[in-house]
Design a protein around this motif. Structure first.
Motif, PDB file in Angstrom:
ATOM      1  N   ASP A 354       0.856  -1.175   0.000  1.00  0.00           N
ATOM      2  CA  ASP A 354       0.000   0.000   0.000  1.00  0.00           C
ATOM      3  C   ASP A 354       0.903   1.240   0.000  1.00  0.00           C
ATOM      4  O   ASP A 354       1.468   1.599   1.032  1.00  0.00           O
ATOM      5  CB  ASP A 354      -0.886  -0.037   1.249  1.00  0.00           C
ATOM      6  CG  ASP A 354      -1.748   1.214   1.395  1.00  0.00           C
ATOM      7  OD1 ASP A 354      -1.617   2.143   0.556  1.00  0.00           O
ATOM      8  OD2 ASP A 354      -2.555   1.254   2.347  1.00  0.00           O
ATOM      9  N   ALA A 355       1.027   1.864  -1.161  1.00  0.00           N
ATOM     10  CA  ALA A 355       1.952   2.996  -1.304  1.00  0.00           C
ATOM     11  C   ALA A 355       1.488   4.211  -0.498  1.00  0.00           C
ATOM     12  O   ALA A 355       2.239   5.164  -0.318  1.00  0.00           O
ATOM     13  CB  ALA A 355       2.099   3.374  -2.776  1.00  0.00           C
ATOM     14  N   GLY A 356       0.272   4.174   0.017  1.00  0.00           N
ATOM     15  CA  GLY A 356      -0.211   5.271   0.854  1.00  0.00           C
ATOM     16  C   GLY A 356       0.289   5.188   2.284  1.00  0.00           C
ATOM     17  O   GLY A 356      -0.001   6.041   3.108  1.00  0.00           O
ATOM     18  N   MET A 357       1.044   4.122   2.584  1.00  0.00           N
ATOM     19  CA  MET A 357       1.575   3.996   3.947  1.00  0.00           C
ATOM     20  C   MET A 357       2.921   4.692   4.054  1.00  0.00           C
ATOM     21  O   MET A 357       3.736   4.618   3.144  1.00  0.00           O
ATOM     22  CB  MET A 357       1.757   2.524   4.306  1.00  0.00           C
ATOM     23  CG  MET A 357       0.456   1.773   4.526  1.00  0.00           C
ATOM     24  SD  MET A 357       0.831   0.118   5.145  1.00  0.00           S
ATOM     25  CE  MET A 357      -0.824  -0.464   5.513  1.00  0.00           C
ATOM     26  N   ARG A 411      -5.285   2.336   7.993  1.00  0.00           N
ATOM     27  CA  ARG A 411      -5.512   1.969   6.590  1.00  0.00           C
ATOM     28  C   ARG A 411      -5.783   0.467   6.476  1.00  0.00           C
ATOM     29  O   ARG A 411      -6.691   0.040   5.770  1.00  0.00           O
ATOM     30  CB  ARG A 411      -4.304   2.358   5.723  1.00  0.00           C
ATOM     31  CG  ARG A 411      -4.102   3.867   5.589  1.00  0.00           C
ATOM     32  CD  ARG A 411      -2.883   4.219   4.751  1.00  0.00           C
ATOM     33  NE  ARG A 411      -3.043   3.900   3.319  1.00  0.00           N
ATOM     34  CZ  ARG A 411      -3.600   4.707   2.430  1.00  0.00           C
ATOM     35  NH1 ARG A 411      -4.064   5.884   2.803  1.00  0.00           N
ATOM     36  NH2 ARG A 411      -3.706   4.343   1.157  1.00  0.00           N
ATOM     37  N   VAL A 412      -4.999  -0.330   7.204  1.00  0.00           N
ATOM     38  CA  VAL A 412      -5.217  -1.777   7.198  1.00  0.00           C
ATOM     39  C   VAL A 412      -6.640  -2.089   7.652  1.00  0.00           C
ATOM     40  O   VAL A 412      -7.380  -2.845   7.016  1.00  0.00           O
ATOM     41  CB  VAL A 412      -4.225  -2.501   8.140  1.00  0.00           C
ATOM     42  CG1 VAL A 412      -4.509  -3.997   8.179  1.00  0.00           C
ATOM     43  CG2 VAL A 412      -2.792  -2.239   7.715  1.00  0.00           C
ATOM     44  N   ALA A 413      -7.018  -1.474   8.775  1.00  0.00           N
ATOM     45  CA  ALA A 413      -8.320  -1.769   9.366  1.00  0.00           C
ATOM     46  C   ALA A 413      -9.446  -1.402   8.404  1.00  0.00           C
ATOM     47  O   ALA A 413     -10.379  -2.184   8.205  1.00  0.00           O
ATOM     48  CB  ALA A 413      -8.464  -1.000  10.681  1.00  0.00           C
ATOM     49  N   HIS A 414      -9.338  -0.232   7.793  1.00  0.00           N
ATOM     50  CA  HIS A 414     -10.440   0.225   6.945  1.00  0.00           C
ATOM     51  C   HIS A 414     -10.511  -0.522   5.622  1.00  0.00           C
ATOM     52  O   HIS A 414     -11.585  -0.650   5.050  1.00  0.00           O
ATOM     53  CB  HIS A 414     -10.352   1.742   6.729  1.00  0.00           C
ATOM     54  CG  HIS A 414     -10.841   2.507   7.917  1.00  0.00           C
ATOM     55  ND1 HIS A 414     -12.178   2.766   8.136  1.00  0.00           N
ATOM     56  CD2 HIS A 414     -10.178   3.026   8.982  1.00  0.00           C
ATOM     57  CE1 HIS A 414     -12.324   3.426   9.272  1.00  0.00           C
ATOM     58  NE2 HIS A 414     -11.117   3.597   9.813  1.00  0.00           N
ATOM     59  N   VAL A 415      -9.398  -1.021   5.127  1.00  0.00           N
ATOM     60  CA  VAL A 415      -9.446  -1.729   3.846  1.00  0.00           C
ATOM     61  C   VAL A 415      -9.786  -3.205   4.038  1.00  0.00           C
ATOM     62  O   VAL A 415     -10.589  -3.769   3.293  1.00  0.00           O
ATOM     63  CB  VAL A 415      -8.099  -1.605   3.096  1.00  0.00           C
ATOM     64  CG1 VAL A 415      -8.116  -2.450   1.825  1.00  0.00           C
ATOM     65  CG2 VAL A 415      -7.819  -0.140   2.760  1.00  0.00           C
ATOM     66  N   TRP A 416      -9.221  -3.845   5.056  1.00  0.00           N
ATOM     67  CA  TRP A 416      -9.260  -5.308   5.108  1.00  0.00           C
ATOM     68  C   TRP A 416     -10.119  -5.920   6.201  1.00  0.00           C
ATOM     69  O   TRP A 416     -10.510  -7.084   6.100  1.00  0.00           O
ATOM     70  CB  TRP A 416      -7.819  -5.858   5.252  1.00  0.00           C
ATOM     71  CG  TRP A 416      -6.997  -5.522   4.051  1.00  0.00           C
ATOM     72  CD1 TRP A 416      -6.061  -4.530   3.939  1.00  0.00           C
ATOM     73  CD2 TRP A 416      -7.078  -6.145   2.766  1.00  0.00           C
ATOM     74  NE1 TRP A 416      -5.560  -4.497   2.670  1.00  0.00           N
ATOM     75  CE2 TRP A 416      -6.160  -5.479   1.928  1.00  0.00           C
ATOM     76  CE3 TRP A 416      -7.834  -7.199   2.227  1.00  0.00           C
ATOM     77  CZ2 TRP A 416      -5.979  -5.826   0.584  1.00  0.00           C
ATOM     78  CZ3 TRP A 416      -7.649  -7.552   0.908  1.00  0.00           C
ATOM     79  CH2 TRP A 416      -6.729  -6.868   0.100  1.00  0.00           C
ATOM     80  N   VAL A 439      -8.143   5.551   0.717  1.00  0.00           N
ATOM     81  CA  VAL A 439      -7.931   4.108   0.575  1.00  0.00           C
ATOM     82  C   VAL A 439      -8.779   3.512  -0.544  1.00  0.00           C
ATOM     83  O   VAL A 439      -8.877   2.280  -0.670  1.00  0.00           O
ATOM     84  CB  VAL A 439      -8.225   3.351   1.892  1.00  0.00           C
ATOM     85  CG1 VAL A 439      -7.195   3.691   2.961  1.00  0.00           C
ATOM     86  CG2 VAL A 439      -9.634   3.624   2.392  1.00  0.00           C
ATOM     87  N   THR A 440      -9.394   4.353  -1.385  1.00  0.00           N
ATOM     88  CA  THR A 440     -10.301   3.805  -2.398  1.00  0.00           C
ATOM     89  C   THR A 440      -9.570   2.867  -3.363  1.00  0.00           C
ATOM     90  O   THR A 440     -10.119   1.846  -3.773  1.00  0.00           O
ATOM     91  CB  THR A 440     -10.985   4.928  -3.209  1.00  0.00           C
ATOM     92  OG1 THR A 440      -9.958   5.827  -3.669  1.00  0.00           O
ATOM     93  CG2 THR A 440     -11.981   5.699  -2.371  1.00  0.00           C
ATOM     94  N   GLY A 441      -8.320   3.193  -3.687  1.00  0.00           N
ATOM     95  CA  GLY A 441      -7.550   2.333  -4.595  1.00  0.00           C
ATOM     96  C   GLY A 441      -7.364   0.937  -4.019  1.00  0.00           C
ATOM     97  O   GLY A 441      -7.464  -0.071  -4.720  1.00  0.00           O
ATOM     98  N   ARG A 442      -7.115   0.880  -2.725  1.00  0.00           N
ATOM     99  CA  ARG A 442      -6.881  -0.415  -2.084  1.00  0.00           C
ATOM    100  C   ARG A 442      -8.188  -1.196  -1.955  1.00  0.00           C
ATOM    101  O   ARG A 442      -8.196  -2.427  -2.058  1.00  0.00           O
ATOM    102  CB  ARG A 442      -6.235  -0.238  -0.710  1.00  0.00           C
ATOM    103  CG  ARG A 442      -4.870   0.415  -0.742  1.00  0.00           C
ATOM    104  CD  ARG A 442      -3.897  -0.216  -1.698  1.00  0.00           C
ATOM    105  NE  ARG A 442      -3.215  -1.393  -1.172  1.00  0.00           N
ATOM    106  CZ  ARG A 442      -2.318  -2.108  -1.867  1.00  0.00           C
ATOM    107  NH1 ARG A 442      -2.006  -1.750  -3.103  1.00  0.00           N
ATOM    108  NH2 ARG A 442      -1.752  -3.164  -1.343  1.00  0.00           N
ATOM    109  N   ILE A 443      -9.270  -0.495  -1.726  1.00  0.00           N
ATOM    110  CA  ILE A 443     -10.557  -1.194  -1.650  1.00  0.00           C
ATOM    111  C   ILE A 443     -10.909  -1.755  -3.032  1.00  0.00           C
ATOM    112  O   ILE A 443     -11.403  -2.888  -3.160  1.00  0.00           O
ATOM    113  CB  ILE A 443     -11.653  -0.240  -1.116  1.00  0.00           C
ATOM    114  CG1 ILE A 443     -11.385   0.022   0.375  1.00  0.00           C
ATOM    115  CG2 ILE A 443     -13.044  -0.824  -1.320  1.00  0.00           C
ATOM    116  CD1 ILE A 443     -12.263   1.078   1.010  1.00  0.00           C
TER     117      ILE A 443
END
Ligand SMILES: *[C@@H]1O[C@H](CO)[C@@H](O)[C@H](O)[C@H]1NC(C)=O
Ligand SMILES: *[C@@H]1O[C@H](CO)[C@@H](O)[C@H](O)[C@H]1NC(C)=O
Ligand SMILES: *[C@@H]1O[C@H](CO)[C@@H](O)[C@H](O)[C@H]1NC(C)=O
Length: 622
Positions: A354-357, A411-416, A439-443
């Protein structure tokens, strides 16, 4: 550099006799002290925060807390067979002859210049630079694989690997030892390249010195590519940057202060070859940050808690019940993050990182969840071993003082994590309202990969994880599903005292005594008239600890040692003497000896150069 050169080389005669006795003492006590150094004594506390980029001050307390919880768990004594097998198969490390001795010698601070190097090194790197400076880049380490591993024959037709190592302000000799251990112990047909990513280090001359070293060494130059980011990216984006340059069929991410062991790469590559969706983790052995001794780790697996901190935990009961279980991959719900191997295209297909991290933290759980939930699997490979320097703390902060771990975890929590994220948010009320970015890209990635949901992950991959909603009955069952604490240090916590004495300054009638009550953590030590009292009576353990009145341990510090809770990890609580009168009392981690400035009542005990014998000789009054 000659490692066998006696450490007392060049110092005065009186000290030579001392050193020889000390040497004999160590030789005699070596077998005993090695037994006490089994990895069980360090696994849970030292490795708690592994992903080395994440070891934090809080981890140690946390580990102790976990320890207390474990003590309350029910005890199960089935799996007698497995215990016997573990005894036979798990710890087989043999140190090369004289190993301890050599390492202990190297740590000795002989001059004020040494002391400066060591102290500054500790500040910047959080490990003992003085020792690392003196160790060969090609040093031998014990082969910690079990005997069954040594008999496994791997296919010759394995994918070649690009090894990605990111670093920020790494200690150069330690980084070079990392590189040489790889070059020395990896068959060249499996090594596509080593890619070093300098994540915008600002340590003076580091980059130019490293460039120079690479250019001057043909074998290194042929194998190693050094790249530098254009600004501080953090571990996560730096790794993506490196992986995109890689050309090997497999990727292996490693930390920058490690040493790979014999035959480390074949089991990892073979696992990837079986199925490109297999992700493989080596067993992470322990390189002591104070002494650089290399010891094997027991087989444990990765888990996490609801604060989204990685933790090591015992294997499910029965995992190791047959001999062949000791060479088979062991399913792991998560990885520590520092070291793992993965098919390169699969890494890309699965969404890299996740490049947003930012900087560090949380990415190891993110990729673990993603691997399991999106069709892959994650296993620890018992026959692959890599030693890692477990630093005392993470030596660099987050830029701008931001808590990147917390933001990344959000970010982990909200995506996964679907609804399970509430457990995390309850644990970390401080995360409320914190901006964790887009996080929309990861979702979208999760949707595109058609991943299972988090409930599936909990039920199929990590059913042993305790949920805050579990009742007592369910918690009991979950505890019972894991091997109990018999392999953990607190299983054999009874201290073994081998001697007791007062420490009397030679040629005086003054003894070492606690300044405050002997129960007071942090109390300094002072000289007082010798009295057969509890606050002067030191109990020595088989781990070379000095325990005052059987309560607190003597711990080295700068400039003075003090009393502290015994942590059973050696190092700053490990003291050597020659066992008779007129002996120095040497601390392994500090590389210095107990001493005083003046032989008078009330003088504070300090850490002094051992090479100056005037006020640091002690009699052991039994
Ligand atoms: C780079 O090399 C110089 C000369 O050998 C040395 O003084 C300096 O400490 C080195 N710097 C680093 C960061 O290794
Ligand atoms: C690889 O593993 C995946 C997931 O476990 C499985 O679905 C797939 O069939 C395997 N592929 C091969 C070639 O065995
Ligand atoms: C102790 O006293 C003896 C005799 O005076 C002397 O030879 C020796 O050097 C002294 N030792 C220390 C450590 O001061």
């Amino acid at each position: 550099m000659n490692l066998n050169k006696p450490f007392f080389y060049g110092i005065c005669f009186a000290s030579v006799t001392w050193a020889i006795s000390l040497y004999l003492f160590w030789q005699l006590s070596k077998s005993a002290s090695f037994d006490s150094l089994t990895p069980y004594s360090s696994i849970s506390t030292q490795q708690e925060g592994l992903h080395d980029n994440s070891l934090s001050h809080g981890e140690y307390e946390k580990a102790n807390h976990a320890k207390d919880n474990v003590l309350k768990k029910p005890n199960h004594n089935n799996y007698v067979n497995s215990e016997k097998l573990i005894k036979e198969l798990q710890v087989v490390a043999q140190k090369p002859k004289g190993h301890d001795q050599v390492l202990t010698d190297l740590g000795m601070v002989k001059t004020l210049g040494d002391q400066k190097i060591r102290d500054e090194g500790h500040k910047i790197h959080a490990f003992n630079v003085l020792v690392s400076n003196k160790l060969s880049f090609h040093r031998e380490i014990p082969d910690t694989r079990n005997n069954l591993c040594k008999d496994v024959v791997y296919s010759k037709d394995l994918p070649a690997a690009s090894i990605i190592i990111c670093f920020y302000n790494e200690h150069l000799p330690t980084l070079l030892r990392t590189i040489h251990s790889i070059l020395d112990r990896t068959p060249s047909e499996y090594l596509e390249e080593i890619i070093l990513i300098d994540d915008y280090s600002d340590l003076h001359d580091l980059h130019s010195n490293l460039t120079k070293y690479i250019n001057e060494n043909k074998e290194v130059k042929r194998r190693v590519t050094l790249l530098k980011t254009e600004r501080r990216e953090g571990l996560i984006r730096a790794r993506m940057f490196g992986a995109r340059k890689a050309t090997g069929e497999a990727l292996i991410f490693l930390d920058s202060h490690i040493e790979v062991n014999v035959g480390w790469i074949q089991p990892l590559l073979a696992r990837i070859k079986e199925n490109r969706t297999n992700v493989a983790i080596p067993v992470i052995d322990i390189i002591n940050a104070d002494t650089f001794t290399y010891t094997s780790s027991p087989l444990v697996r990765g888990g996490f808690n609801w604060g989204l901190h990685f933790k090591w935990e015992n294997l499910p009961t029965g995992t190791l019940s047959k001999a062949k279980d000791f060479v088979k991959p062991i399913k792991s719900p998560t990885m520590a993050g520092g070291l793992f191997a993965m098919d390169r295209n699969y890494f890309v297909d699965l969404g890299e990182y996740d490049a947003g991290m930012d900087i560090w933290g949380g990415e190891n759980l993110e990729i673990s969840f993603r691997i399991w939930m999106c069709g892959g699997r994650l296993d620890i490979i018992p026959c692959s071993r890599v030693g890692h320097v477990f630093r005392h703390r993470r030596p660099y902060g987050d830029p701008d003082g931001k808590d990147t771990m917390l933001r990344n975890s959000l970010r982990v929590a909200h995506v996964w994590m679907d609804d399970y994220k509430d457990y995390f948010l309850q644990q970390r009320p401080d995360a409320k309202g914190l901006n964790y970015g887009d996080v929309t890209g990861r979702i979208a990635l999760r949707r595109r990969l058609k991943c299972y949901d988090f409930d599936w992950y909990i039920k199929h991959v990590y059913p042993e994880l305790a949920l805050p909603s579990d009742n007592e009955e369910r918690l009991k069952n979950k505890w019972a599903a894991l091997e109990q604490d018999k392999f953990q240090p607190w299983h054999s916590r009874k201290r073994n005292y081998i001697d007791q004495y007062q420490l009397k300054l030679t040629n005086t009638s003054l003894c070492v005594q606690s300044n405050k009550d002997i129960k007071t953590k942090g109390s300094l030590l002072i000289l007082r008239s010798c009295l057969r009292a509890k606050n002067q009576l030191w109990y020595e353990t088989d781990k070379s600890e000095l325990v005052l009145g059987q309560l607190l341990c003597l711990q080295s510090g700068q400039p003075s040692p003090y009393l502290y809770k015994c942590h059973e990890m050696g190092g700053n609580q490990e003291w050597k003497h020659k066992g008779e009168n007129k002996t120095p009392v040497y601390n392994i981690a500090a590389g210095t000896c107990l001493g005083v400035d003046k032989p008078k009542i009330g003088a504070v005990i300090m850490m002094k150069l051992c090479t100056d014998p005037s006020l640091n000789m002690w009699d052991l009054v039994r």
